[in-house]
Design a protein around this motif. Structure first.
Motif, PDB file in Angstrom:
ATOM      1  N   ALA A  43       0.833  -1.206   0.000  1.00 16.92           N
ATOM      2  CA  ALA A  43       0.000   0.000   0.000  1.00 16.92           C
ATOM      3  C   ALA A  43       0.866   1.254   0.000  1.00 16.92           C
ATOM      4  CB  ALA A  43      -0.932  -0.011   1.204  1.00 16.92           C
ATOM      5  N   GLU A  44       1.919   1.251   0.816  1.00 18.07           N
ATOM      6  CA  GLU A  44       2.796   2.423   0.865  1.00 18.07           C
ATOM      7  C   GLU A  44       3.574   2.593  -0.433  1.00 18.07           C
ATOM      8  OE1 GLU A  44       5.209   1.827   4.306  1.00 18.07           O
ATOM      9  OE2 GLU A  44       3.660   2.537   5.712  1.00 18.07           O
ATOM     10  N   HIS A  45       4.026   1.482  -1.007  1.00 17.43           N
ATOM     11  CA  HIS A  45       4.822   1.545  -2.233  1.00 17.43           C
ATOM     12  C   HIS A  45       3.996   2.023  -3.419  1.00 17.43           C
ATOM     13  CE1 HIS A  45       8.294   0.297  -4.751  1.00 17.43           C
ATOM     14  NE2 HIS A  45       7.362   0.027  -5.655  1.00 17.43           N
ATOM     15  N   THR A  46       2.735   1.592  -3.470  1.00 15.97           N
ATOM     16  CA  THR A  46       1.885   1.920  -4.617  1.00 15.97           C
ATOM     17  C   THR A  46       1.105   3.210  -4.442  1.00 15.97           C
ATOM     18  OG1 THR A  46       0.037   0.629  -3.745  1.00 15.97           O
ATOM     19  CG2 THR A  46       1.606  -0.526  -5.184  1.00 15.97           C
ATOM     20  N   GLY A  47       0.855   3.604  -3.178  1.00 16.59           N
ATOM     21  CA  GLY A  47       0.001   4.753  -2.936  1.00 16.59           C
ATOM     22  C   GLY A  47      -1.476   4.430  -3.053  1.00 16.59           C
ATOM     23  N   LEU A  48      -1.812   3.149  -3.182  1.00 22.01           N
ATOM     24  CA  LEU A  48      -3.211   2.732  -3.271  1.00 22.01           C
ATOM     25  C   LEU A  48      -3.790   2.543  -1.872  1.00 22.01           C
ATOM     26  CD1 LEU A  48      -2.885   0.035  -6.088  1.00 22.01           C
ATOM     27  CD2 LEU A  48      -3.816   2.342  -6.332  1.00 22.01           C
ATOM     28  N   PRO A  49      -5.111   2.693  -1.723  1.00 24.57           N
ATOM     29  CA  PRO A  49      -5.742   2.451  -0.419  1.00 24.57           C
ATOM     30  C   PRO A  49      -5.527   1.014   0.031  1.00 24.57           C
ATOM     31  CG  PRO A  49      -7.247   3.553  -1.924  1.00 24.57           C
ATOM     32  CD  PRO A  49      -6.075   3.132  -2.738  1.00 24.57           C
ATOM     33  N   ARG A  50      -5.329   0.833   1.330  1.00 25.99           N
ATOM     34  CA  ARG A  50      -5.041  -0.501   1.846  1.00 25.99           C
ATOM     35  C   ARG A  50      -6.177  -1.478   1.549  1.00 25.99           C
ATOM     36  NH1 ARG A  50      -3.377  -1.044   8.071  1.00 25.99           N
ATOM     37  NH2 ARG A  50      -2.200   0.803   7.392  1.00 25.99           N
ATOM     38  N   SER A  51      -7.427  -0.989   1.625  1.00 26.76           N
ATOM     39  CA  SER A  51      -8.565  -1.879   1.350  1.00 26.76           C
ATOM     40  C   SER A  51      -8.548  -2.361  -0.094  1.00 26.76           C
ATOM     41  CB  SER A  51      -9.881  -1.169   1.652  1.00 26.76           C
ATOM     42  OG  SER A  51     -10.009   0.008   0.854  1.00 26.76           O
ATOM     43  N   SER A  52      -8.194  -1.466  -1.025  1.00 25.99           N
ATOM     44  CA  SER A  52      -8.111  -1.848  -2.433  1.00 25.99           C
ATOM     45  C   SER A  52      -6.978  -2.845  -2.662  1.00 25.99           C
ATOM     46  CB  SER A  52      -7.897  -0.611  -3.314  1.00 25.99           C
ATOM     47  OG  SER A  52      -9.006   0.259  -3.253  1.00 25.99           O
TER      48      SER A  52
END
Length: 270
Positions: free
Chosen positions: A46-55
């Motif tokens: 999630a941190e590496h991609t910047g995507l929401p953790r739920s996604s």
């Protein structure tokens, strides 16, 4: 907030466009598993991609089911499907490295456009393209794809497969690129029978591009099927080229030479 809004918000913080499609999100997640960090936790991804953790959690669950990722102690790593495709990429690169000089030489000799292609499902993937002297351009490109049923390369490769495999890979109605494109699966079976009866030589008679004809032959491996196929193409009314039978003889010689060169490297992938 919806998932898309959350994604857009996270992207805005990074200063880049939001990766809204599933393919973009999957690609970001796969890119997180670089050589320095083969195992990642959900929070890492999630941190590496910047995507929401739920996604990330939802997408990773799907990628695990599809074997793109695997669940291991401490997090996740690349799955067997990603590794299998990596092996195929290496194989394709080695085939291209060996065959490319032969393809370019025959194109200079004949003045035609040459292609090296492999099957990828119901499509042909072009590993290489060579253009002969003063030859008209043909709208194909390195790394490009075409429906296999309407190209000489595709038909040469499909003819090396069992008819039952072809039956499963294609729908009854086939997409038509020109008025001459094969439009039905039964017609494709008849065409592949003709290819087999002509020692694997396949012909594209303006079936993929109007005004372009093409001849192809397979590069056969030790296993059933073929490792790739070679073709020569030209435009009607363009560069005066030999007849299809003459081109076929040239290609068969090149394909035989290519097979002898490829086997020492290719054999270990069998």
């Amino acid at each position: 907030m919806t998932v898309d809004v959350l994604v857009q918000a996270g992207s805005a913080q990074r200063g880049g466009p939001a990766p809204v499609s599933m393919i973009e999100r999957m690609t970001l997640i796969l890119d997180a598993f670089d050589g320095a960090s083969p195992v990642r936790t959900l929070i890492d991804v999630a941190e590496h991609t910047g995507l929401p953790r739920s996604s990330v959690h939802r997408i990773i669950d799907q990628m695990v089911r599809l074997r793109w990722l695997a669940h291991v102690p401490g997090g996740y790593r690349l799955g067997t499907r990603a590794l299998e495709l990596g092996g195929l990429a290496v194989e394709h690169n080695e085939i291209r490295d060996v065959v490319s000089p032969l393809l370019h030489e025959v194109c200079q000799r004949t003045g035609m456009v040459g292609h090296l292609g492999v099957l990828d499902g119901p499509e042909v993937l072009y590993l290489d393209k060579a253009v002969g002297r003063s030859c008209d351009s043909i709208p194909t490109r390195l790394g490009g794809r075409m429906p296999a049923h309407c190209t000489a390369v595709g038909k040469a490769l499909l003819a090396t497969l069992e008819p039952s495999i072809v039956e499963l890979a294609f729908r009854e109605r086939l997409p038509q690129l020109t008025p001459r494109t094969i439009g039905h699966r039964a017609e494709l079976h008849r065409e592949l029978d003709r290819v087999r009866s002509h020692q694997g030589v396949a012909v594209d008679r303006e079936e993929s591009v109007a005004g372009v004809v093409c001849v192809a032959v397979p590069i056969r491996g030790r296993a059933p099927g073929a490792v790739a196929a070679l073709s020569l193409s030209g435009r009607l009314g363009g560069v005066r080229a030999p007849g299809t039978s003459s081109l076929a003889r040239v290609l068969v010689e090149v394909a035989d030479e290519a097979a002898r060169a490829v086997f020492p490297r290719y054999a270990r992938w069998q």
